[in-house]
Motif scaffolding. Structure first.
Motif, PDB file in Angstrom:
ATOM      1  N   ARG A  11       0.947  -1.285   0.060  1.00  0.00           N
ATOM      2  CA  ARG A  11       0.013  -0.098  -0.014  1.00  0.00           C
ATOM      3  C   ARG A  11       0.985   1.259  -0.010  1.00  0.00           C
ATOM      4  NH1 ARG A  11      -5.133  -0.569   3.464  1.00  0.00           N
ATOM      5  NH2 ARG A  11      -6.103  -0.477   1.523  1.00  0.00           N
ATOM      6  N   LEU A  12       0.765   1.947  -1.092  1.00  0.00           N
ATOM      7  CA  LEU A  12       1.321   3.292  -1.106  1.00  0.00           C
ATOM      8  C   LEU A  12       0.382   4.478  -0.684  1.00  0.00           C
ATOM      9  CD1 LEU A  12       2.941   1.574  -3.296  1.00  0.00           C
ATOM     10  CD2 LEU A  12       3.773   3.400  -4.130  1.00  0.00           C
ATOM     11  N   ASN A  14      -0.163   8.601  -0.313  1.00  0.00           N
ATOM     12  CA  ASN A  14       0.120   9.661  -0.173  1.00  0.00           C
ATOM     13  C   ASN A  14       1.738  10.011  -0.510  1.00  0.00           C
ATOM     14  OD1 ASN A  14      -2.338  11.134  -0.538  1.00  0.00           O
ATOM     15  ND2 ASN A  14      -2.458  10.633   1.771  1.00  0.00           N
ATOM     16  N   VAL A  15       2.493   8.950  -1.093  1.00  0.00           N
ATOM     17  CA  VAL A  15       3.915   9.060  -1.302  1.00  0.00           C
ATOM     18  C   VAL A  15       4.295  10.029  -2.128  1.00  0.00           C
ATOM     19  CG1 VAL A  15       5.762   7.857  -2.172  1.00  0.00           C
ATOM     20  CG2 VAL A  15       4.150   6.562  -1.067  1.00  0.00           C
ATOM     21  N   THR A  16       5.282  11.072  -1.504  1.00  0.00           N
ATOM     22  CA  THR A  16       6.005  12.110  -2.217  1.00  0.00           C
ATOM     23  C   THR A  16       7.274  12.170  -2.175  1.00  0.00           C
ATOM     24  OG1 THR A  16       3.921  13.508  -1.838  1.00  0.00           O
ATOM     25  CG2 THR A  16       5.833  14.655  -2.184  1.00  0.00           C
ATOM     26  N   LYS A  17       8.038  12.521  -3.100  1.00  0.00           N
ATOM     27  CA  LYS A  17       9.439  12.611  -2.891  1.00  0.00           C
ATOM     28  C   LYS A  17       9.755  13.860  -3.857  1.00  0.00           C
ATOM     29  CE  LYS A  17      13.696  11.350  -2.409  1.00  0.00           C
ATOM     30  NZ  LYS A  17      14.307  11.486  -1.265  1.00  0.00           N
ATOM     31  N   ILE A  24       9.427  15.037  -7.505  1.00  0.00           N
ATOM     32  CA  ILE A  24       9.435  13.694  -8.548  1.00  0.00           C
ATOM     33  C   ILE A  24       8.451  12.931  -8.474  1.00  0.00           C
ATOM     34  CG2 ILE A  24      10.900  11.856  -9.018  1.00  0.00           C
ATOM     35  CD1 ILE A  24      13.206  13.497  -7.892  1.00  0.00           C
ATOM     36  N   ILE A  25       7.733  12.655  -7.366  1.00  0.00           N
ATOM     37  CA  ILE A  25       6.609  11.829  -7.080  1.00  0.00           C
ATOM     38  C   ILE A  25       5.524  12.594  -6.172  1.00  0.00           C
ATOM     39  CG2 ILE A  25       5.585   9.643  -6.034  1.00  0.00           C
ATOM     40  CD1 ILE A  25       7.533   9.231  -8.405  1.00  0.00           C
ATOM     41  N   ASP A  26       4.482  12.889  -6.791  1.00  0.00           N
ATOM     42  CA  ASP A  26       3.409  13.669  -6.149  1.00  0.00           C
ATOM     43  C   ASP A  26       2.348  12.948  -5.495  1.00  0.00           C
ATOM     44  OD1 ASP A  26       2.145  16.021  -5.605  1.00  0.00           O
ATOM     45  OD2 ASP A  26       2.073  16.582  -7.584  1.00  0.00           O
ATOM     46  N   GLN A  27       2.053  12.789  -4.169  1.00  0.00           N
ATOM     47  CA  GLN A  27       0.982  12.198  -3.533  1.00  0.00           C
ATOM     48  C   GLN A  27       0.516  10.853  -4.408  1.00  0.00           C
ATOM     49  OE1 GLN A  27      -1.015  14.062  -1.078  1.00  0.00           O
ATOM     50  NE2 GLN A  27       0.906  15.021  -0.903  1.00  0.00           N
ATOM     51  N   LEU A  28       1.372   9.888  -4.350  1.00  0.00           N
ATOM     52  CA  LEU A  28       0.865   8.826  -5.196  1.00  0.00           C
ATOM     53  C   LEU A  28       0.252   7.650  -4.018  1.00  0.00           C
ATOM     54  CD1 LEU A  28       1.441   7.087  -7.857  1.00  0.00           C
ATOM     55  CD2 LEU A  28       3.612   6.544  -6.864  1.00  0.00           C
ATOM     56  N   GLY A  64       4.384  10.707   3.176  1.00  0.00           N
ATOM     57  CA  GLY A  64       3.464   9.582   2.799  1.00  0.00           C
ATOM     58  C   GLY A  64       4.185   8.269   3.584  1.00  0.00           C
ATOM     59  N   GLU A  65       3.792   7.290   3.110  1.00  0.00           N
ATOM     60  CA  GLU A  65       4.112   6.102   3.735  1.00  0.00           C
ATOM     61  C   GLU A  65       3.837   4.830   2.766  1.00  0.00           C
ATOM     62  OE1 GLU A  65       5.959   4.156   5.522  1.00  0.00           O
ATOM     63  OE2 GLU A  65       5.107   5.477   7.494  1.00  0.00           O
TER      64      GLU A  65
END
Length: 306
Positions: A11-12, A14-17, A24-28, A64-65
């Motif tokens: 489970r991803l 709100n993954v943000t980088k 690069i990664i926006d609220q995935l 995120g997590e």
């Protein structure tokens, strides 16, 4: 906490980088179901490798997590990663040892791996004929297979592969596809595979997440349920007007000599029988299910992918 079998394996949330001022990664946010080949599709530079590097702990999340089998990567890394096999960069191998000796060496990192497990993964990846040859004699496709065999030795719940078809010839791609499907069906392994190749994903995956510029665009189901879905069908007939009237109850339309209608796949033979019984000649039947490419262009608005 006991998880049901249908709980997502990954489970991803709100993954943000961010690196500097670049996002690069926006609220995935994404769930990967168990026992499926799950595709992660996007053009080069869309953030696929960054996401995978975060999933396996090679890169920290900005926010995120990510949880794997309910364990958070951020504070339960050892427990989370125990369930994962991955090939993110080129797999490390000893070229002057045989494939079998490479697996033997790797198995020592997982105490308690029985010798028969090595035989199982050799059989599963179809390497039996070449496993005792030195790795330096292997083709790229064979090395890729050995890498997968190595990654699944400890029976992970999740196998992560980043662009695994890069550099493979069509035969190698087909082999990879076949044994990834076997892995999902026979061992119940979830396979998370990234690619920028639409056609490959369509043949390989059960569902596909489409990513563009670090954002999730859509998640599409590919194989499962295709039998039940309504499809658009074109019947090539000699009397399109009469055929349209005959099938008015199905809201048939005609375009030249083609009769167009949207029906369940199972209804196609009955419709054909109705046309033939009414003395209408049927020259061809074509199903117009949308390809993944059509779907991809549809959800990305047909924008130029750079």
């Amino acid at each position: 906490m006991h998880e049901s079998m249908r709980e997502p394996i990954v489970r991803l949330s709100n993954v943000t980088k961010r690196i500097g001022s670049r996002t690069i990664i926006d609220q995935l946010t994404l769930d990967v179901p168990p026992g499926e080949v799950f595709g992660f599709l996007g053009p080069n530079g869309s953030g696929k490798t960054t996401t995978i590097r975060m999933m396996v702990g090679l890169m920290r999340l900005t926010s995120g997590e990510i949880t794997i089998r309910g364990h958070r990567i951020s504070n339960e890394y050892e427990k989370a990663i125990r369930h994962v096999g991955a090939i993110v960069e080129n797999p490390e191998m000893y070229k002057y040892l045989s494939g079998y000796d490479n697996l033997l060496h790797y198995a020592r990192m997982f105490p308690g791996t029985p010798r028969q497990r090595i035989d199982e993964v050799v059989e599963l990846t179809g390497m039996g004929a070449r496993i005792h040859d030195k790795v330096k004699t292997y083709s790229l496709g064979m090395r890729q297979r050995l890498g997968v065999a190595q990654a699944i030795l400890h029976k992970p719940s999740l196998l992560i592969l980043d662009e695994p078809t890069n550099g493979l010839d069509p035969a190698g791609i087909r082999e990879l596809r076949d044994y990834l499907r076997r892995l999902a069906s026979e061992e119940g392994t979830s396979v998370f595979v990234s690619s920028h190749l639409l056609s490959e994903m369509e043949l390989m995956c059960d569902r596909v997440a489409i990513i563009q510029a670090g954002k999730l665009i859509d998640v599409r189901q590919i194989n499962a349920g295709a039998q039940e879905q309504a499809v658009q069908v074109a019947f090539e007939v000699d009397q399109p007007m009469e055929a349209t009237l005959l099938l008015a109850d199905l809201q048939a339309a005609h375009e030249g000599s083609r009769l167009l209608l949207t029906v369940e796949r199972e209804e196609i033979p009955q419709i054909n029988a109705r046309l033939v019984a009414a003395g209408i000649k049927v020259y061809g039947i074509r199903s117009h299910t949308k390809s993944l490419e059509d779907q991809f262009l549809e959800v990305t608005g047909g924008e130029q992918i750079v």
